[in-house]
Write a protein that holds these residues in place. Structure first.
Motif, PDB file in Angstrom:
ATOM      1  N   GLU A   1     -14.447   4.122  28.491  1.00  0.00           N
ATOM      2  CA  GLU A   1     -15.833   3.918  29.182  1.00  0.00           C
ATOM      3  C   GLU A   1     -16.211   2.393  29.252  1.00  0.00           C
ATOM      4  OE1 GLU A   1     -18.365   7.032  27.056  1.00  0.00           O
ATOM      5  OE2 GLU A   1     -17.078   8.337  27.307  1.00  0.00           O
ATOM      6  N   TRP A   2     -15.891   1.753  28.361  1.00  0.00           N
ATOM      7  CA  TRP A   2     -16.451   0.302  28.130  1.00  0.00           C
ATOM      8  C   TRP A   2     -15.775  -0.384  29.380  1.00  0.00           C
ATOM      9  CZ3 TRP A   2     -19.214  -2.505  24.495  1.00  0.00           C
ATOM     10  CH2 TRP A   2     -19.118  -4.019  24.532  1.00  0.00           C
ATOM     11  N   ASP A   3     -14.341  -0.073  29.790  1.00  0.00           N
ATOM     12  CA  ASP A   3     -13.926  -0.792  31.135  1.00  0.00           C
ATOM     13  C   ASP A   3     -14.398  -0.142  32.225  1.00  0.00           C
ATOM     14  OD1 ASP A   3     -12.726  -2.332  29.152  1.00  0.00           O
ATOM     15  OD2 ASP A   3     -10.932  -1.216  29.111  1.00  0.00           O
ATOM     16  N   VAL A   4     -15.060   0.865  32.335  1.00  0.00           N
ATOM     17  CA  VAL A   4     -15.511   1.704  33.298  1.00  0.00           C
ATOM     18  C   VAL A   4     -14.239   1.988  34.119  1.00  0.00           C
ATOM     19  CG1 VAL A   4     -17.149   2.054  35.123  1.00  0.00           C
ATOM     20  CG2 VAL A   4     -17.597   0.485  33.358  1.00  0.00           C
ATOM     21  N   ARG A   5     -13.267   2.525  33.425  1.00  0.00           N
ATOM     22  CA  ARG A   5     -12.256   3.007  33.869  1.00  0.00           C
ATOM     23  C   ARG A   5     -12.424   4.612  34.625  1.00  0.00           C
ATOM     24  NH1 ARG A   5      -8.297   3.335  29.648  1.00  0.00           N
ATOM     25  NH2 ARG A   5      -9.089   1.443  28.299  1.00  0.00           N
TER      26      ARG A   5
END
Ligand code: ADP
Ligand code: NI
Length: 214
Positions: A209-213
């Motif tokens: 979620e942090w990397d918006v994968r």
């Protein structure tokens, strides 16, 4: 007589810690007590009175919750005097509390009771509760939830561990993921597996979620 001491101690600790917001609140103490008594029962070892008293009191002298170490240990001694606990029990409980802390290093534990109390405290530092406590503590300390630019610290002195710059996600690598291999009893090791896996999946999902994968 012993049950009365436990009841009085429970009330004393509740009054001391019920407003704590650093993850060392009364409910942490109560969970550690239940975990420790469960481990003792499963292992069929350890003096239950010593274990229960040590879990109830284990965070009372903590330097994080007192002006300094000396003030914390004084508070504990005054409590033992107040309930007139015998010297042997006082010594046993103080030795446990003094040796179990993660931040004071890897001291050799002196008794099965110390091993059980340490395992219980460590189980409450991992899993879903461990995750929640870590972000609560980090927020209270004012550290970032995560900062990818910071290094992961492998070896730290107690002072660095407490005051160095870090993030709550870093704390998983600096402590929480290591705890599984630092437990003493078979019962705790078994209980730790599920909690450890839960943290690993949490971190995977967090980075996704942090990397918006997507
Ligand atoms: P101990 O009392 O065994 O020395 P600590 O008091 O350092 O352990 O840690 C207790 C809990 O507080 C940890 O399990 C963790 O949830 C939280 N905590 C401690 N240090 C940090 C930190 N630097 N960042 C985030 N959480 C922390
Ligand atoms: Ni604790």
């Amino acid at each position: 007589m012993k049950q009365m001491m436990v009841d009085l101690t429970e009330k004393f600790v509740y009054d001391q810690l019920n407003s704590d917001a650093s993850g060392h609140d009364w409910f942490h103490i109560d969970r550690v007590r239940k975990l420790a008594l469960h481990i003792a029962k499963e292992e069929q070892q350890g003096n239950e009175f010593i274990i229960e008293m040590a879990t109830l009191l284990h965070d009372i002298p903590d330097d994080k919750l007192n002006e300094d170490d000396v003030a914390g240990w004084k508070k504990l001694d005054e409590w033992f005097e107040e309930i007139k606990l015998d010297m042997d029990s006082v010594e046993a409980i103080k030795r446990i509390i003094n040796t179990i802390s993660y931040s004071s290093g890897h001291a050799k534990l002196s008794s099965i009771e110390a091993e059980i109390v340490q395992d219980a405290d460590r189980l409450d530092a991992i899993g879903a509760i461990g995750i929640a406590r870590t972000f609560a503590f980090g927020g209270k300390k004012g550290q970032p939830m995560y900062d990818p630019s910071l290094p992961i610290r492998e070896h730290m002195t107690k002072k660095e561990y407490r005051t160095g710059k870090s993030s709550s996600v870093h704390h998983f690598y600096e402590k929480l993921l290591r705890l599984q291999d630092m437990l003493n009893t078979c019962t705790a090791k078994k209980m730790a597996r599920e909690r450890h896996e839960y943290m690993v999946s949490f971190l995977e999902e967090f980075y996704k979620e942090w990397d918006v994968r997507l």
